[in-house]
Design an enzyme around this catalytic site. Structure first.
Site, PDB file in Angstrom:
ATOM      1  N   LYS A 174       0.719  -1.273   0.026  1.00 44.35           N
ATOM      2  CA  LYS A 174       0.064  -0.008   0.004  1.00 44.35           C
ATOM      3  C   LYS A 174       0.825   1.245  -0.018  1.00 44.35           C
ATOM      4  O   LYS A 174       1.614   1.580   1.139  1.00 44.35           O
ATOM      5  CB  LYS A 174      -0.882   0.054   1.183  1.00 44.35           C
ATOM      6  CG  LYS A 174      -2.121   1.138   0.882  1.00 44.35           C
ATOM      7  CD  LYS A 174      -2.796   1.911   1.973  1.00 44.35           C
ATOM      8  CE  LYS A 174      -1.630   3.311   2.322  1.00 44.35           C
ATOM      9  NZ  LYS A 174      -1.688   4.128   1.434  1.00 44.35           N
ATOM     10  N   GLU A 249       9.758   1.277  10.820  1.00 41.33           N
ATOM     11  CA  GLU A 249      10.425   2.005  10.456  1.00 41.33           C
ATOM     12  C   GLU A 249      10.096   3.524  10.678  1.00 41.33           C
ATOM     13  O   GLU A 249       9.385   4.063   9.831  1.00 41.33           O
ATOM     14  CB  GLU A 249      11.289   1.933   9.016  1.00 41.33           C
ATOM     15  CG  GLU A 249      12.919   2.303   9.138  1.00 41.33           C
ATOM     16  CD  GLU A 249      12.734   3.652   8.736  1.00 41.33           C
ATOM     17  OE1 GLU A 249      13.152   4.272   9.393  1.00 41.33           O
ATOM     18  OE2 GLU A 249      12.960   3.781   7.437  1.00 41.33           O
ATOM     19  N   CYS A 283      13.885  10.106   6.888  1.00 43.28           N
ATOM     20  CA  CYS A 283      13.893   9.613   8.228  1.00 43.28           C
ATOM     21  C   CYS A 283      15.097   9.987   9.178  1.00 43.28           C
ATOM     22  O   CYS A 283      15.223  10.026  10.058  1.00 43.28           O
ATOM     23  CB  CYS A 283      13.439   8.225   8.180  1.00 43.28           C
ATOM     24  SG  CYS A 283      14.172   7.279   7.348  1.00 43.28           S
ATOM     25  N   GLU A 383      10.325  15.729  15.204  1.00 44.14           N
ATOM     26  CA  GLU A 383      10.752  15.644  14.060  1.00 44.14           C
ATOM     27  C   GLU A 383       9.973  16.634  12.871  1.00 44.14           C
ATOM     28  O   GLU A 383       8.810  16.536  12.753  1.00 44.14           O
ATOM     29  CB  GLU A 383      10.526  14.227  13.489  1.00 44.14           C
ATOM     30  CG  GLU A 383      10.746  14.023  11.860  1.00 44.14           C
ATOM     31  CD  GLU A 383      10.842  12.469  11.518  1.00 44.14           C
ATOM     32  OE1 GLU A 383       9.547  11.970  11.957  1.00 44.14           O
ATOM     33  OE2 GLU A 383      11.482  11.858  10.928  1.00 44.14           O
TER      34      GLU A 383
HETATM   35  P1  NDP Z   1       2.142   8.437   7.480  1.00 46.73           P
HETATM   36  O1  NDP Z   1       3.147   7.858   8.571  1.00 46.73           O
HETATM   37  O2  NDP Z   1       0.930   8.846   8.084  1.00 46.73           O
HETATM   38  O3  NDP Z   1       1.995   7.820   6.400  1.00 46.73           O
HETATM   39  C1  NDP Z   1       2.948   6.870   5.790  1.00 46.73           C
HETATM   40  C2  NDP Z   1       1.962   5.562   5.132  1.00 46.73           C
HETATM   41  O4  NDP Z   1       1.128   5.064   6.084  1.00 46.73           O
HETATM   42  C3  NDP Z   1       1.087   6.180   3.838  1.00 46.73           C
HETATM   43  O5  NDP Z   1       0.998   5.000   3.032  1.00 46.73           O
HETATM   44  C4  NDP Z   1      -0.114   6.509   4.597  1.00 46.73           C
HETATM   45  O6  NDP Z   1      -1.278   6.429   3.960  1.00 46.73           O
HETATM   46  C5  NDP Z   1      -0.356   5.261   5.642  1.00 46.73           C
HETATM   47  N1  NDP Z   1      -1.217   5.388   6.817  1.00 46.73           N
HETATM   48  C6  NDP Z   1      -1.733   6.563   7.198  1.00 46.73           C
HETATM   49  N2  NDP Z   1      -2.608   6.158   8.176  1.00 46.73           N
HETATM   50  C7  NDP Z   1      -2.734   5.020   8.356  1.00 46.73           C
HETATM   51  C8  NDP Z   1      -3.248   3.982   9.201  1.00 46.73           C
HETATM   52  N3  NDP Z   1      -4.160   4.488  10.161  1.00 46.73           N
HETATM   53  N4  NDP Z   1      -3.156   2.675   9.103  1.00 46.73           N
HETATM   54  C9  NDP Z   1      -2.393   2.327   8.170  1.00 46.73           C
HETATM   55  N5  NDP Z   1      -1.750   3.003   7.337  1.00 46.73           N
HETATM   56  C10 NDP Z   1      -1.944   4.339   7.510  1.00 46.73           C
HETATM   57  O7  NDP Z   1       2.769  10.054   7.137  1.00 46.73           O
HETATM   58  P2  NDP Z   1       2.317  11.190   6.955  1.00 46.73           P
HETATM   59  O8  NDP Z   1       2.212  11.310   5.497  1.00 46.73           O
HETATM   60  O9  NDP Z   1       0.966  11.516   7.578  1.00 46.73           O
HETATM   61  O10 NDP Z   1       3.317  12.193   7.685  1.00 46.73           O
HETATM   62  C11 NDP Z   1       3.470  12.554   8.879  1.00 46.73           C
HETATM   63  C12 NDP Z   1       4.827  12.638   9.625  1.00 46.73           C
HETATM   64  O11 NDP Z   1       5.306  11.294   9.423  1.00 46.73           O
HETATM   65  C13 NDP Z   1       5.639  13.320   8.679  1.00 46.73           C
HETATM   66  O12 NDP Z   1       5.719  14.551   8.937  1.00 46.73           O
HETATM   67  C14 NDP Z   1       6.908  12.837   8.968  1.00 46.73           C
HETATM   68  O13 NDP Z   1       7.409  13.391  10.282  1.00 46.73           O
HETATM   69  C15 NDP Z   1       6.662  11.246   9.482  1.00 46.73           C
HETATM   70  N6  NDP Z   1       7.241  10.352   8.389  1.00 46.73           N
HETATM   71  C16 NDP Z   1       8.201   9.556   8.317  1.00 46.73           C
HETATM   72  C17 NDP Z   1       8.503   8.859   7.309  1.00 46.73           C
HETATM   73  C18 NDP Z   1       9.651   8.018   7.581  1.00 46.73           C
HETATM   74  O14 NDP Z   1      10.365   7.821   6.336  1.00 46.73           O
HETATM   75  N7  NDP Z   1      10.418   7.696   8.412  1.00 46.73           N
HETATM   76  C19 NDP Z   1       7.877   9.120   5.992  1.00 46.73           C
HETATM   77  C20 NDP Z   1       7.052   9.840   6.012  1.00 46.73           C
HETATM   78  C21 NDP Z   1       6.495  10.612   7.033  1.00 46.73           C
HETATM   79  P3  NDP Z   1      -1.871   7.629   3.125  1.00 46.73           P
HETATM   80  O15 NDP Z   1      -1.001   8.626   3.058  1.00 46.73           O
HETATM   81  O16 NDP Z   1      -2.169   7.165   1.762  1.00 46.73           O
HETATM   82  O17 NDP Z   1      -3.019   8.092   3.583  1.00 46.73           O
END
Ligand code: NDP
Length: 491
Positions: A174, A249, A283, A383
């Site tokens: 996903k 992660e 990250c 972060e």
């Molecule tokens: P998320 O962690 O919410 O998104 C990552 C993935 O998880 C996306 O595919 C998202 O889907 C999915 N997701 C969201 N909600 C759920 C849920 N309840 N159950 C299962 N899967 C879910 O990242 P955000 O875009 O909201 O970013 C928020 C913060 O997270 C950023 O500001 C940053 O600080 C951090 N982040 C860290 C990353 C890393 O590499 N460690 C990468 C991205 C973000 P969808 O977006 O399609 O709804």
């Protein structure tokens, strides 16, 4: 262009034919539309994966044949590398040169795990009984849900699918709803390779419900997630329903420590690369620069002047060194942190705003550095996930380590010094899973990736990443069976 799910070996629209647009973050123009899946779509995928794992050939396919498919996929990625890089840059925003590295790394990841699948696995144990042969073998876990973010769409797909498939699992990916483009090409290539139906599937749609359903389903055996901590916590909670195997992660607030005896040019360039590569949406970003105090007067003016020269623009423009942030919402989040930094009394060294020229249509934020940061400030503790560097000064090695470890996170950390003993002492003192000495960010498919503390659970990449997609089975074989004589009256 409407991107479709890939379920049970076929491209398919979402059940209710709903779609959502996805955008180019450099100007917020629409690139295309992507299937907006429902719970019914993900349920169909889960049942197809269950059937493929429980009744299909894939888990028992010889490792050599699984490896051959992954090698073919790697070759196909290479053959479409230019298009994949362009799509990645257009949809994510990152400079083309970074996207090109991602594509090459993604192909390399499939190659690495193809190789690992056929390497020796399992052990034999000396158990003190000559009649017993005691061994372990590794077997696939089953159906794996894999949820990936928007910052490295193609590469994160490879990090999840390559070890999962190499080990014989059935995978449901996903991606983030914001960045479906490069992954859609990857699945064209997966279709061309030809895996048995249900072995590798793609479901687009919002995190909640699609990702959440994958995490909660009792028919899914493992969930692998990369993303933010708030979502990670929800996933772990949902996964507890059937005690799924979980790898997470998550984020970081990683320290990059520069001692006065370091090569100053090297430290300066890596301080910038550590935070501004990927617009800071990484990250492992080196988002806290810990600088030995005696360097402040020479290092900080050079840092400010160099940041002001960074070429910020659309990722696909020649010469771009930093691109836009992923979305307007994320740009706002980063700008809110900049406002909070001012309110908390940090001192702005450079950047700190948006652009008022033609870049105003995109989600650009200037490369930003704050100094005079106290350990209790939110910009030091949280972060930001954007191009915002926070500088803290230290006087001694002990103080550097104390500041470095004063975080709920423990993903990565860097040390710049010309003293090899100190370098080893300091990285060993860091409570972090990935450490760099006199460099920052190099990442290898061959070496483990993951964090201490609230930066995650488990490791990806390397042999550790493969093992995370396997169960360990003990096989105890008695080669000279004798009656036990435990019960006297056998009927
Ligand atoms: P998320 O962690 O919410 O998104 C990552 C993935 O998880 C996306 O595919 C998202 O889907 C999915 N997701 C969201 N909600 C759920 C849920 N309840 N159950 C299962 N899967 C879910 O990242 P955000 O875009 O909201 O970013 C928020 C913060 O997270 C950023 O500001 C940053 O600080 C951090 N982040 C860290 C990353 C890393 O590499 N460690 C990468 C991205 C973000 P969808 O977006 O399609 O709804």
């Amino acid at each position: 262009m409407i991107l479709k799910n890939y379920i049970n070996g076929r491209f398919a629209p979402s059940r209710y034919a709903t779609v959502r647009p996805f955008l180019n973050p450099a100007d917020n123009s629409e690139i295309g539309q992507v299937a907006e899946s429902s719970i019914e779509d993900v349920e169909t995928a889960i049942h197809a994966a269950r059937k493929a794992f429980d009744e299909g050939p894939w888990p028992k396919t010889p490792a050599q044949e699984r490896a051959a498919k992954l090698l073919k996929l790697a070759a196909l990625i290479d053959s479409r590398a230019a298009q994949l890089a362009e799509f990645e840059s257009r949809n994510n925003g990152k400079p083309l040169r970074e996207a090109e590295y991602d594509v090459a790394d993604a192909a390399g990841c499939f190659r690495y795990y193809a190789g690992l699948a056929t390497k020796p696995q399992g052990q034999t144990f000396e158990v003190g009984d000559p009649n017993i042969v005691c061994q372990t073998i590794r077997e696939p876990i089953g159906v794996c849900g894999q949820i990936i973010p928007w910052n490295y769409p193609l590469l994160m797909a490879a990090w999840k699918l390559a070890p999962g498939l190499a080990a014989g699992n059935c995978c449901i990916l996903k991606p983030s709803e914001l960045t479906p483009l490069s992954v859609s090409v990857l699945f064209e290539l997966i279709d061309e390779v030809g895996f048995p139906p249900g072995v590798v599937q793609l479901v687009y749609g919002a995190g909640d419900p699609v990702g959440q359903y994958l995490a909660a389903s009792p028919l899914v055996d493992k969930i692998a997630f990369t993303g933010g901590g708030v979502t990670g916590r929800k996933i772990m909670t949902a996964a507890a329903s059937n005690f799924k195997k979980v790898t997470l992660e998550l984020g970081g607030k990683s320290p990059n420590i520069v001692f006065a005896d370091a090569d100053q040019n090297l430290a300066l360039e890596y301080a910038m690369f550590g935070i501004f590569a990927g617009q800071g949406e990484v990250c492992s970003a080196g988002s806290r620069l810990l600088l030995e105090r005696s360097l402040a007067n020479s290092f900080l003016p050079r840092l400010a002047a160099s940041c002001e020269k960074i070429v910020v623009g659309p990722g696909l423009d020649a010469g771009t060194e930093m691109g836009p942030l992923i979305s307007r919402a994320h740009q706002k989040k980063v700008l809110d942190y900049i406002r909070v930094a001012h309110e908390d009394g940090a001192e702005l060294l450079c950047g700190g705003g948006v652009y008022t020229d033609q870049r105003a249509v995109g989600n650009f934020v200037q490369p930003t550095v704050f100094t005079n940061a106290r350990p209790d400030m939110r910009i030091v503790r949280e972060e930001i996930f954007g191009p915002v560097l926070v500088v803290q000064l230290f006087d001694t090695e002990e103080e550097a380590l104390r500041l470095a470890n004063d975080s709920i996170y423990g993903l990565a950390g860097g040390v710049f010094t010309s003293d090899a003993s100190r370098a080893q002492r300091v990285v060993r003192g860091l409570r972090a899973g990935i450490t760099w000495i006199n460099c920052y960010h190099p990442t290898f498919n061959e070496a483990p990736w993951g964090g201490y503390k609230q930066s995650g659970i488990g490791r990806e990449l390397g042999t550790y990443g493969y093992e995370a997609y396997t169960e360990v089975k003990q096989i105890t074989h008695c080669i000279n069976p004798q009656p036990l004589g435990w019960f006297k009256n056998l009927a």
